[in-house]
Design an enzyme around this catalytic site. Structure first.
Site, PDB file in Angstrom:
ATOM      1  CE  LYS A   1     -59.299  31.644  44.092  1.00 26.62           C
ATOM      2  NZ  LYS A   1     -60.504  32.083  45.100  1.00 26.62           N
TER       3      LYS A   1
ATOM      4  CB  CYS B   1     -54.294  28.415  60.174  1.00 28.74           C
ATOM      5  SG  CYS B   1     -52.180  29.710  60.200  1.00 28.74           S
TER       6      CYS B   1
ATOM      7  CB  CYS C   1     -50.487  28.794  68.704  1.00 21.32           C
ATOM      8  SG  CYS C   1     -50.058  30.076  66.320  1.00 21.32           S
TER       9      CYS C   1
ATOM     10  CB  CYS D   1     -52.299  24.639  66.537  1.00 18.80           C
ATOM     11  SG  CYS D   1     -51.620  23.795  64.112  1.00 18.80           S
TER      12      CYS D   1
ATOM     13  CB  CYS E   1     -45.663  26.603  63.328  1.00 20.70           C
ATOM     14  SG  CYS E   1     -46.136  28.123  62.608  1.00 20.70           S
TER      15      CYS E   1
END
Length: 392
Positions: free
Chosen positions: A244, A314, A321, A324, A330
């Site tokens: 990463k 998130c 949620c 969102c 989702c």
């Protein structure tokens, strides 16, 4: 008495060896067949020289018949080879449909998540203000813009190494102290471990990171002339640098997109949105799964988009949620993890003896109700006594 002239029998019926000397068995067989045919159609006298001529014609006809039969066999074999397979043969020989990847030359099946472009557009809309911690205190904001290029690249790598298991606010504060002290390869090598630990404290695993920073600075000075490597393979050789960090360093420091930088936020959100063919357990597995289908032009953008989205909406625990834009598409929306069970002797948990009696033997139901009523009466009496004290 009349006398008749002698007649010589020249017919093939009266000749025992009409084939003549020197004929083989096959020729004799053909001659006998020919003689029988001629006798049946023309029983008149047959001269001797006519038999060999017709015999040659018969042999030629037989040869032509054999050649034609061989040609038919060859043609039938070729037709059998080129004939399409029957349904039974097709069932036995199932072909796997694959698609060729022009970049790597490896055949992979085409797959992409359902409605991912719309979900990505919603995330861009929710991240349009760019006010998440990663936008103001990420690795792109932690280096000195006035420093030489090699020093800037080294500071990007140091900020990425400190950001592991650490919030962006803590990483930015540690980098500010390091830059004031002098964040370069030479200065870090000249700083003792105790002083360096005080500068980067309280980043996560700061004692281990002190050792990684010193060993990395020494390796950069000896092998790379004080600069960081410009390849992923060279970066992951450094102590404390993973895939990463390597891909993010290539993007930020060298302006080269070599892969997707997947941290805990990208790993979590990709699994929640169903952007992976199957759930993954590690960020490295998520990176490989995303790079299989996500267009390369989005590899640089996807990191800061999902990191900021994970910091604001998130969330790891109790995601928002309800606000969102992807809550209707989702697959993980509004799925709250079950509440933790209360401890054994907490006020919310029933006593083991009472619950055991009530569950095991229905006859103790009245006993359980009486005990509960008694507790309520005691509680009411204590409340009345407390109220009387307050009135006094």
């Amino acid at each position: 008495m009349k006398t008749f002239p002698s007649v010589m029998m020249t017919s093939h019926y009266f000749m025992r060896s009409s084939a003549g000397p020197g004929l083989t068995g096959e020729r004799q067989t053909l001659l006998s067949k020919l003689s029988s045919r001629v006798g049946a159609t023309n029983p008149g006298p047959l001269s001797e020289p006519a038999a060999p001529v017709k015999l040659e014609k018969e042999e030629a006809a037989v040869c032509e018949q054999r050649s034609s039969s061989n040609d038919e066999c060859d043609q039938s074999k070729s037709e059998t080879q080129t004939r399409p397979l029957s349904s039974h043969a097709r069932r036995r020989r199932q072909l796997k449909v694959e698609y060729e990847n022009s970049d790597t030359g490896v055949k992979t099946e085409s797959w992409e998540p359902l409605d991912w472009t719309r979900q990505l557009g919603h995330i861009r809309e929710m991240r349009s203000s760019r006010d998440a911690p990663v936008d103001n205190m990420g690795a792109e904001k932690c280096y000195d813009v006035d420093a030489p290029p090699n020093v800037r690249r080294f500071q990007v790598l140091v900020s990425l190494m400190l950001s592991s298991q650490t919030r962006d606010q803590v990483t930015a504060a540690a980098m500010q102290k390091l830059r004031a002290h002098g964040c370069s390869v030479e200065n870090l090598l000249a700083t003792d471990d105790e002083t360096l630990g005080k500068l980067i404290y309280p980043v996560g695993f700061w004692r281990s990171k002190v050792k990684y920073l010193k060993r990395t600075a020494s390796m950069l000075q000896l092998e790379f002339g004080g600069d960081i490597p410009n390849t992923v393979e060279g970066l992951v050789r450094l102590p404390g640098v993973g895939p990463k960090m390597a891909h993010l360093a290539m993007d930020i420091a060298w302006d080269q997109v070599s892969g997707i930088g997947v941290d805990t936020h990208v790993h979590r959100i990709s699994n929640r949105l169903g952007w992976l063919r199957k759930p993954t357990k590690t960020p490295e597995e998520t990176r490989r799964a995303l790079e299989e289908w996500l267009p390369r032009e989005l590899w640089s953008e996807i990191n800061w988009l999902l990191v900021g989205f994970g910091q604001q909406v998130c969330l790891p625990v109790n995601p928002l949620c309800s606000v969102c834009l992807n809550q209707h598409s989702c697959p993980s929306a509004h799925k709250v993890s079950p509440a933790k069970r209360p401890k054994a002797r907490s006020p919310r948990s029933p006593t083991p003896t009472t619950s055991h009696k009530f569950k095991s033997d229905p006859g103790h139901e009245s006993e359980f109700k009486d005990e509960k009523l008694k507790q309520e009466v005691d509680c009411g009496g204590s409340k009345r006594r407390a109220k009387a004290k307050l009135d006094l």
